[in-house]
Design an enzyme around this catalytic site. Structure first.
Site, PDB file in Angstrom:
ATOM      1  N   HIS A   1       0.822  -1.217   0.000  1.00 56.75           N
ATOM      2  CA  HIS A   1       0.000   0.000   0.000  1.00 56.75           C
ATOM      3  C   HIS A   1       0.855   1.266   0.000  1.00 56.75           C
ATOM      4  O   HIS A   1       2.038   1.258   0.339  1.00 56.75           O
ATOM      5  CB  HIS A   1      -0.959   0.009   1.199  1.00 56.75           C
ATOM      6  CG  HIS A   1      -0.298   0.134   2.537  1.00 56.75           C
ATOM      7  ND1 HIS A   1       0.008   1.355   3.116  1.00 56.75           N
ATOM      8  CD2 HIS A   1       0.104  -0.804   3.430  1.00 56.75           C
ATOM      9  CE1 HIS A   1       0.555   1.155   4.305  1.00 56.75           C
ATOM     10  NE2 HIS A   1       0.644  -0.144   4.514  1.00 56.75           N
TER      11      HIS A   1
ATOM     12  N   CYS B   1       2.300  -4.802   6.969  1.00 57.14           N
ATOM     13  CA  CYS B   1       2.097  -4.629   5.532  1.00 57.14           C
ATOM     14  C   CYS B   1       3.331  -3.970   4.914  1.00 57.14           C
ATOM     15  O   CYS B   1       4.201  -3.472   5.616  1.00 57.14           O
ATOM     16  CB  CYS B   1       0.852  -3.790   5.263  1.00 57.14           C
ATOM     17  SG  CYS B   1      -0.688  -4.635   5.684  1.00 57.14           S
TER      18      CYS B   1
END
Length: 519
Positions: free
Chosen positions: A410, A429
């Protein structure tokens, strides 16, 4: 009630495997060597062998198989192979006197070139047994002859399988040593190992299983040359090389022509196409247990080989990027909500509204969340979601792929960490340095990409999910040592301590310093 349908499911693969094994065994089966004694006598000139018979050998062979069971890695497979082949000593009869067994022992003896201990493959034992057959006075009686035939045969079979598996699959199964390892990794199977025992041209076969990947050859060369990395001792350098050579032997590498790969210790993402990087960018990965280098490949103890992942570490995995969400909503994980969001809200009643974070109770949005006493609020009563916008922790886009750890690639509004050397700073992440560039490569130039680029620039954005026209493989891996495009060996800090875990498990299989010194 017994579910008969479920009960039947495991039988089919078992029957298929059994049938495949029988096919392999039957295809290798030879006629009984009725001239066993005569042939051995002619080749050894030892009169002891004149009275040797296949039937008598078979009985001794069975006994030696039982005795050697504790010394053999795959006793059931080896036993089944020789049982199906009437205990025919194929290595002794077909490969001793043409030099093949000596040649094979030489390959085993050079296992130190792979960082492995030759003792694993019984090179000395095989050589000593061969010498007895070539000395017409060494074997004194028929019982000793039968015993040594069986022992050499079993030792060769076991060692050849072990050597083949080590070079083609690695010594260790990464799934058994790492807690957060989800990459598909092929391991040896019974059918493949049985085929090894049917090899007739040993030299060609042994040459064929030498890893030929350019990365492996570069690390192997550095190992054999005794290279020392800047700022490291020779011992630490050697351990880096050995650990990463083992990783390169694992069958978990991309086979596609085009894929995304993230190397955690290098904090780097590449989009690969036909073996070359067509896009490269910095990334930030999950915070690791060893970011301060508290343990190293030289300074560690036995307990460090136990994998104890930090809660925020990015897992190793492979999957397929199937879609992107532009201007995403961040469904804040409960652990982050408890440890960070609620703590901040307790100190500042306007923290949630300033960060565009909505609060939900039983699936319904709470309209007056600033009135809640967050210092005493139950930890599991509320859910938190951050609306799209410039402050959203996922930035303007996230790239989605199925995985058990709920991680993804992301964007991020926090750009400063991309300038840091140590970028293990996320909750797990992977934050990407050029998200729009990645989207361009995944979707290609055209209306879909233009739609994404436009949406990412909107002031009042709405979340939009867009599927990729063709899914893109993604690999998140962990490599601390490799050869760059100029052939220079690069080294990176073991930020998660995974080298230490790996090397700790490898130790009992590794070549001694004396062996490495001879390379």
């Amino acid at each position: 009630m017994i579910n008969l349908h479920l009960k039947k499911i495991p039988l089919t693969p078992c029957l298929l495997l059994f049938a495949a094994l029988m096919l392999v065994f039957s295809s290798c089966k030879k006629k009984t060597r009725s001239d066993l004694g005569r042939v051995l006598y002619e080749k050894t000139k030892n009169k002891v062998f004149r009275d040797a018979t296949p039937e008598a050998l078979a009985e001794v062979f069975k006994t030696v198989l039982a005795e050697e069971k504790v010394n053999v890695n795959n006793p059931k497979l080896i036993n089944a192979f020789y049982e199906q082949n009437d205990y025919d000593p194929v290595f002794v009869m077909d490969h001793i006197f043409n030099g093949d067994v000596d040649l094979t022992a030489t390959y085993f003896d050079k296992a130190g070139q792979h960082g492995l201990d030759p003792k694993m493959f019984n090179a000395d034992k095989i050589t000593a047994l061969v010498a007895k057959f070539k000395n017409k006075k060494a074997i004194k009686n028929i019982n000793e002859a039968y015993h040594d035939i069986a022992l050499l045969e079993i030792t060769m079979a076991n060692s050849l399988i072990n050597y083949s598996n080590a070079l083609q699959y690695g010594i260790l199964n990464p799934r058994k040593i790492y807690q957060r390892y989800y990459t598909e990794t092929k391991r040896p199977d019974s059918v493949g190992m049985s085929k090894i025992l049917a090899v007739t041209d040993l030299r060609t076969y042994l040459d064929s299983i030498q890893p030929k990947d350019s990365q492996y050859l570069a690390l192997q060369k550095a190992l054999m040359n005794g290279s020392t990395a800047p700022g490291m001792s020779k011992e630490e350098t050697t351990r880096y090389l050995v650990a990463n050579m083992e990783r390169l032997r694992w069958k978990n590498k991309p086979t596609q022509n085009r894929y995304v790969i993230v190397n955690i210790p290098d904090y780097r993402l590449d989009v690969m196409q036909d073996g070359a990087s067509i896009l490269n960018m910095k990334v930030c990965v999950g915070e690791g247990r060893n970011k301060d280098k508290t343990i190293s490949l030289v300074d560690y103890d036995e307990s460090d080989k136990v994998d104890r992942p930090f809660s925020r570490e990015t897992p190793q995995l492979n999957s397929m990027i199937h879609s992107v969400q532009v201007n995403p909503v961040w469904n804040i994980p409960q652990s982050i909500a408890n440890k960070e969001i609620m703590v901040e809200a307790a100190q500042d009643p306007y923290y949630l509204s300033n960060k565009n974070i909505d609060v939900y109770e039983n699936g319904k949005k709470v309209e007056d969340s600033e009135t809640i006493d967050w210092a005493s609020a139950p930890k599991d009563k509320y859910e938190f979601k951050q609306r799209p916008g410039d402050d959203n922790s996922l930035g303007k886009i996230k790239f989605l792929f199925n995985n058990k750890s709920s991680v993804y690639l992301h964007d991020t509004p926090a750009k400063e960490p991309f300038n840091w050397t140590m970028r293990a700073v996320s909750h797990g992440c992977v934050r990407v340095g050029d998200p729009q560039g990645l989207a361009r490569v995944l979707f290609g130039e055209g209306p879909t990409y233009e739609k994404i680029a436009t949406a990412m620039g909107e002031d009042n954005p709405e979340p939009t999910t867009i599927g990729l026209p063709k899914k893109m493989p993604v690999y998140i891996t962990y490599i601390t040592c490799w050869a760059d495009g100029n052939g220079v060996i690069q080294f990176r800090p073991d930020v998660y301590g995974l080298d230490v875990v790996l090397y700790g498990h490898l130790q009992r299989f590794l070549a001694s310093n004396d062996v490495l010194a001879k390379l």
